[in-house]
Scaffold this active site. Structure first.
Site, PDB file in Angstrom:
ATOM      1  N   GLU A 281       0.945  -1.195   0.050  1.00  0.00           N
ATOM      2  CA  GLU A 281      -0.079  -0.195   0.036  1.00  0.00           C
ATOM      3  C   GLU A 281       0.919   1.310   0.195  1.00  0.00           C
ATOM      4  O   GLU A 281       0.508   2.140  -0.430  1.00  0.00           O
ATOM      5  CB  GLU A 281      -0.856   0.252   1.288  1.00  0.00           C
ATOM      6  CG  GLU A 281      -1.886  -0.957   1.089  1.00  0.00           C
ATOM      7  CD  GLU A 281      -3.275  -0.865   2.283  1.00  0.00           C
ATOM      8  OE1 GLU A 281      -3.127   0.064   3.069  1.00  0.00           O
ATOM      9  OE2 GLU A 281      -4.027  -1.467   2.135  1.00  0.00           O
ATOM     10  N   HIS A 310       8.939 -26.270  -0.276  1.00  0.00           N
ATOM     11  CA  HIS A 310       8.244 -27.314  -0.996  1.00  0.00           C
ATOM     12  C   HIS A 310       6.904 -26.979  -1.547  1.00  0.00           C
ATOM     13  O   HIS A 310       6.045 -27.910  -2.082  1.00  0.00           O
ATOM     14  CB  HIS A 310       7.801 -28.720  -0.120  1.00  0.00           C
ATOM     15  CG  HIS A 310       9.100 -29.231   0.836  1.00  0.00           C
ATOM     16  ND1 HIS A 310      10.052 -30.082   0.082  1.00  0.00           N
ATOM     17  CD2 HIS A 310       9.807 -28.806   1.863  1.00  0.00           C
ATOM     18  CE1 HIS A 310      10.964 -30.160   1.073  1.00  0.00           C
ATOM     19  NE2 HIS A 310      10.894 -29.439   1.974  1.00  0.00           N
ATOM     20  N   LYS A 424     -13.486   1.968  -0.784  1.00  0.00           N
ATOM     21  CA  LYS A 424     -14.273   2.055   0.226  1.00  0.00           C
ATOM     22  C   LYS A 424     -15.429   3.022   0.030  1.00  0.00           C
ATOM     23  O   LYS A 424     -16.634   2.826   0.333  1.00  0.00           O
ATOM     24  CB  LYS A 424     -13.681   2.758   1.676  1.00  0.00           C
ATOM     25  CG  LYS A 424     -12.652   2.047   2.225  1.00  0.00           C
ATOM     26  CD  LYS A 424     -12.016   2.797   3.329  1.00  0.00           C
ATOM     27  CE  LYS A 424     -11.190   1.837   4.319  1.00  0.00           C
ATOM     28  NZ  LYS A 424     -10.578   2.697   5.466  1.00  0.00           N
TER      29      LYS A 424
END
Ligand code: PA5
Length: 434
Positions: A281, A310, A424
């Site tokens: 951000e 792995h 938002k």
């Protein structure tokens, strides 16, 4: 306490960053330190706030023994830092271990609004023994506010006192949560207005839940001050945050736009998550400070040693040459656990004779770093002695300092998040119009 070993960057010729080039960028350090200071950001000064630390400790003491569970309602920067602290310093199975020993409250962090998470967390709670910590810098985040409304109703339905079961952490003056706290006299701690969500781990956002779980926040703050002491030193060799940022920056310009943070420490898995937000951000921006369109950003990826050897290592080792791997290595991983060899059938594992898990863990790190380097994959290693309060604050400061310097190097505002704000706003608009 922290040492960083950068040599595996310079041992990868195709990465295109020589030690000389890296050191040469140090000429910009004095100027960028000055520039950073003018930003007026509080992430590095808040750790001197002894008054707030004292208030947090006092509040935590007063709650001791009252609650079985802490439920954090918060998202993004209001959740990731405290998760990192809890995982680093508590038992890996804190909720189970705490419950057995009845020592400190369990921790539930609702950093999502998936109804399944809300329902199934609620099933774990005895509301009469639960303290809700509502965390939102803006005090207006829809996810957090809706969770607050939901659990507030539940507490009221049980005829329990709102003031006893809720504490807020929000901006000192602005936002809906602050208004509620003032109107209803709910205990509330402040996030200084010059500290944004993802930079707030060393404010009450991270420190209050930590103190409520019995963690020594004074030690974390002291360690953070130790870490800060080098951030503003215009001396290349002493300034680890700068060294890290300048390596990331130079490699970015050589096509290494993905940074993998891979701690070899189960307790630091969440710290990598916290850093993922901080880097993403802060640096991912469309415009630079001159208003020019730049679309920069380093893509952070988290991996865990040895687990992801792995699952991810094949890609890092042979896939696109677009990554920088950042290891965190812990030299003292605690009490030794030996690997027993039981019968003759294990002869093909005789190389494990006399080896402990501690040694195997570290040798696997060494093998991985060496293999990546052999394949021309730049990597560097942050070395710490232990995962404890004394190193955690320093780590937070190292990462925050490095990201702040990256902001200056890319000439972007590392302290805003217009992309998050837009989503938002659009969510609110959609709800209003639906
Ligand atoms: O770093 C940020 O500013 C954001 O990611 C916020 O932490 C996140 O959006 C939550 O915001 P708030 O703390 O205002 O509820």
């Amino acid at each position: 306490m922290i040492k960083i070993d950068f040599k595996n960057i310079f041992a990868c010729p195709s990465a295109g960053v020589s030690e000389a080039k890296w050191r040469a960028l140090g000429k910009d350090l004095p100027r960028l330190i000055k520039q950073l200071k003018t930003r007026g950001q509080g992430f590095h000064s808040v750790i001197d706030d002894a008054k707030t630390a004292g208030e947090i400790i006092k509040f935590a003491k007063a709650q001791r023994g009252k609650f079985e569970s802490l439920v954090v309602l918060g998202i993004g920067g209001s959740a990731l830092g405290l998760l990192a602290i809890s995982q680093a310093l508590n038992n890996i199975y804190h909720n189970e271990a705490g419950a057995r020993g009845k020592r400190t409250p369990k921790l539930y962090v609702l950093d999502n609004i998936d109804p399944a998470l809300i329902r199934e967390t609620e099933e774990q709670l005895n509301l009469a023994k639960t303290l809700f910590i509502v965390i939102s810098k803006s005090g207006t985040t829809a996810e957090t506010v809706s969770q607050y409304l939901y659990f507030r109703k539940k507490i009221a339905q049980k005829k329990l006192l709102i003031k006893k079961h809720f504490v807020f952490i929000t901006d000192a003056k602005t936002g809906w949560l602050r208004q509620v706290a003032n109107a209803e006299k709910i205990s509330a701690f402040s996030i200084p207005n010059n500290i944004g969500g993802r930079w707030s781990v060393l404010t009450p956002v991270g420190l209050l839940p930590a103190a409520l779980m019995g963690i020594d926040i004074q030690k974390i703050l002291a360690s953070a001050r130790q870490g800060r002491s080098s951030i503003f030193l215009a001396n290349f060799s002493a300034n680890l945050a700068w060294q890290m940022a300048s390596a990331q920056y130079l490699l970015y310009h050589q096509g290494r736009s993905i940074n993998v943070l891979m701690p070899y420490a189960q307790h630091l898995w969440r710290l990598a998550d916290w850093y993922r937000q901080l880097l993403a951000e802060s640096i991912g921006k469309v415009k630079n400070r001159r208003g020019e369109q730049v679309n920069v950003g380093i893509t952070p990826v988290t991996a865990l040693g040895v687990t992801d050897q792995h699952s991810q290592l094949q890609l890092y080792s042979e896939g696109p040459e677009d990554k920088l791997i950042i290891f965190v290595r812990v030299s003292e991983a605690g009490k030794k656990i030996s690997i027993p060899l039981l019968t003759k059938t294990e002869v093909e594992f005789s190389f494990l004779r006399g080896v402990s898990f501690n040694k195997l863990f570290d040798v696997e790190y060494q093998g991985t770093a060496a293999a990546l380097t052999k394949n021309n994959r730049p990597n560097f290693t942050i070395n710490i002695k232990r995962v404890d309060e004394q190193t955690l604050g320093e780590l937070f400061m190292l990462f925050e300092g490095a990201v702040a310097f990256l902001g200056e190097l890319f000439n972007v505002d590392a302290f805003n998040q217009p992309g998050v704000e837009l989503s938002k706003k659009m969510t609110r608009d959609l709800l209003k119009n639906s």
